[in-house]
Write a protein that holds these residues in place. Structure first.
Motif, PDB file in Angstrom:
ATOM      1  N   LYS A  99       0.836  -1.202   0.000  1.00 48.29           N
ATOM      2  CA  LYS A  99       0.000   0.000   0.000  1.00 48.29           C
ATOM      3  C   LYS A  99       0.864   1.242   0.000  1.00 48.29           C
ATOM      4  N   LEU A 122       1.321   6.217   4.412  1.00 50.45           N
ATOM      5  CA  LEU A 122       0.267   7.119   4.868  1.00 50.45           C
ATOM      6  C   LEU A 122       0.528   8.574   4.464  1.00 50.45           C
ATOM      7  N   ALA A 123       1.814   8.971   4.466  1.00 52.30           N
ATOM      8  CA  ALA A 123       2.137  10.346   4.078  1.00 52.30           C
ATOM      9  C   ALA A 123       1.664  10.614   2.653  1.00 52.30           C
ATOM     10  N   LEU A 152      -0.756   9.013   1.106  1.00 48.61           N
ATOM     11  CA  LEU A 152      -2.223   9.006   1.077  1.00 48.61           C
ATOM     12  C   LEU A 152      -2.777  10.344   1.556  1.00 48.61           C
ATOM     13  N   GLU A 153      -2.110  10.912   2.558  1.00 50.80           N
ATOM     14  CA  GLU A 153      -2.547  12.201   3.077  1.00 50.80           C
ATOM     15  C   GLU A 153      -2.415  13.268   1.981  1.00 50.80           C
ATOM     16  N   ALA A 175      -5.063  12.743  -0.576  1.00 50.54           N
ATOM     17  CA  ALA A 175      -6.359  13.247  -0.111  1.00 50.54           C
ATOM     18  C   ALA A 175      -6.446  14.758  -0.319  1.00 50.54           C
ATOM     19  N   VAL A 176      -5.349  15.450  -0.007  1.00 50.25           N
ATOM     20  CA  VAL A 176      -5.334  16.908  -0.176  1.00 50.25           C
ATOM     21  C   VAL A 176      -5.516  17.258  -1.657  1.00 50.25           C
ATOM     22  N   SER A 223       6.360  12.669  -1.315  1.00 49.94           N
ATOM     23  CA  SER A 223       5.085  11.987  -1.551  1.00 49.94           C
ATOM     24  C   SER A 223       4.480  12.411  -2.885  1.00 49.94           C
TER      25      SER A 223
END
Lengths: 261, 179
Positions: free
Chosen positions: B90, B93-94, B96-97, B100-101, B124
């Protein structure tokens, strides 16, 4: 070091490599995505309201955490320090008595801006979690296996990254071939541009890898790479790729099909 | 008429099956050019409804503006056993954040993303570009003309979204965060 990849696993892997100089034990710190993430964690841990942050207490905790990170030999990124400075600034502002003679209306809470940022950040943190669970769900979904005809379907435009990757792959392959003869051929950019234009007038597409392979020297490979970028810029050709990480082809752009934008 | 519709649905089902990417209603209509366009549209929506009502191992979903035939997520274990595959890694998380933004604020520039996340987001952004989840969307007409980013079609496909409005709204998160 970037703190972006500061997943616990990643840190652990890194320390594994430099183990000889490190202490025999290792404490794992929770990975924070950034200073706002750490601040949210502290607010939650202290069970205080995000709308009424006890600045003195939280600032102290925050600074303690940064010290801890330093003790753990984790590089404290400048982003964390910026927020530390902001916290201290807010704290000092809150300590100052308000000027009773001031005719300006009651000043905004100095914490206001920070709270707004935290609330906004929190929403995107939640959104990231939603994306995470969606990705997890989609990983359990399968489509039919690939068919030989799939490559005939519409192409995806190759990006500059893909082109660069192809270039690197070609360079890697080149390394494997031991070259004894050092012949310096002085092909110019203009010649290379003509060469590619000519190749594309006789066939409608060429494989980019082939162009790199054809190059006699590293220098010529670099010129090829730059020439390709130049020809894309001139919209003489476009680079397409049928699958991700797949082969990249240079296609001649038919002049009347160039989009206006 | 009803016979025609039934056959049309069968053809569309076959086309959705062979398509390697979600196939859109206009694409279907182009293939079925000798049929009435409205009839094709009716056939598509009836087919999807009937097909999914069967509760079989397959389902037709609207993804990235097209129809896609896929297995139902609840059978992933058995399918993996057969395919001998493991879930792929996957995104961190960084990333994915950051994604999302970009998804909610697009088109958005790197400085704007960093302002929102309070953290450097260069790596990222690079990960997301490499994975084809975001694409450059021109430059912002401000000092420095920074590149603006938006999500790609692949983003919709990989996250199983019909379109961007399929994402939960920001107001939902406001309630979630407040509650």
């Amino acid at each position: 070091m970037t703190h972006e990849n500061s997943s616990p696993l990643h840190d652990w892997e890194e320390t594994e490599n430099e183990r000889s100089s490190e202490p025999a034990y290792r404490v794992q710190l929770e990975g924070f995505e950034g200073p706002l993430d750490l601040l949210l964690h502290l607010i939650k841990k202290e069970q205080v309201s995000i709308y009424d942050i006890p600045i003195a207490r939280i600032t102290e905790q925050y600074l303690q955490h940064l010290c801890l990170m330093q003790e753990m030999n984790l590089a404290v990124a400048s982003d964390f320090l910026v927020l530390a400075a902001t916290l201290i600034y807010i704290k000092s502002k809150m300590l100052l008595p308000r000027d009773p003679a001031s005719d300006t209306p009651v000043e905004d809470d100095p914490r206001r801006e920070l709270v707004d940022r935290l609330l906004e950040y929190q929403k995107f943190k939640a959104a990231a979690e939603v994306l995470w669970s969606r990705a997890e769900m989609e990983q359990g979904v399968f489509v039919r296996g690939p068919l030989p005809t799939d490559d005939h379907n519409p192409e995806v435009s190759a990006t500059a990254f893909d082109l660069f990757n192809a270039f690197q792959r070609a360079l890697e392959r080149r390394k494997e071939i031991l070259q004894v003869e050092i012949a310096r051929d002085e092909i110019t950019m203009a010649e290379k541009l003509d060469q590619i234009r000519e190749l594309l007038s006789s066939s409608d597409r060429i494989e980019v890898d082939e162009l790199f392979e054809r190059a006699g020297s590293r220098r010529e490979m670099v010129i090829t790479f730059l020439a390709l970028l130049e020809l894309v810029r001139q919209t003489f050709l476009r680079l397409v790729q049928q699958i991700a990480y797949g082969r990249i082809y240079a296609l001649r752009v038919v002049p009347n099909l160039i989009p206006k934008s | 008429m009803t016979e025609d519709l039934r056959q049309l649905k069968a053809i569309i089902e076959a086309l959705i099956f062979v398509a390697d990417e979600p196939i859109s209603a206009p694409q279907l209509a182009a293939v079925l050019a000798d049929h009435d366009r409205d009839l094709v549209v009716t056939a598509v929506s009836e087919l999807v409804e009937e097909f999914n009502a069967r509760q079989s191992g397959l389902e037709i979903r609207l993804i990235a503006g097209g129809y896609r035939l896929s297995t139902r997520p609840e059978f992933h274990e058995q399918i993996r056993t057969y395919l001998r595959s493991r879930p792929s890694a996957k995104l961190p998380l960084a990333s994915l954040e950051t994604l999302a933004v970009v998804a909610y604020k697009q088109p958005i520039t790197l400085p704007e993303i960093q302002e929102l996340r309070g953290v450097s987001s260069v790596s990222s952004i690079r990960t997301l570009l490499e994975r084809g989840l975001i694409v450059p969307r021109g430059r912002k007409q401000v000092v420095g003309r920074p590149i603006m980013y938006g999500t790609s079609k692949d983003f919709l496909i990989q996250f199983g979204l019909a379109d961007l409005s399929d994402l939960p709204s920001m107001e939902d998160f406001e309630e979630l965060v407040a509650g």
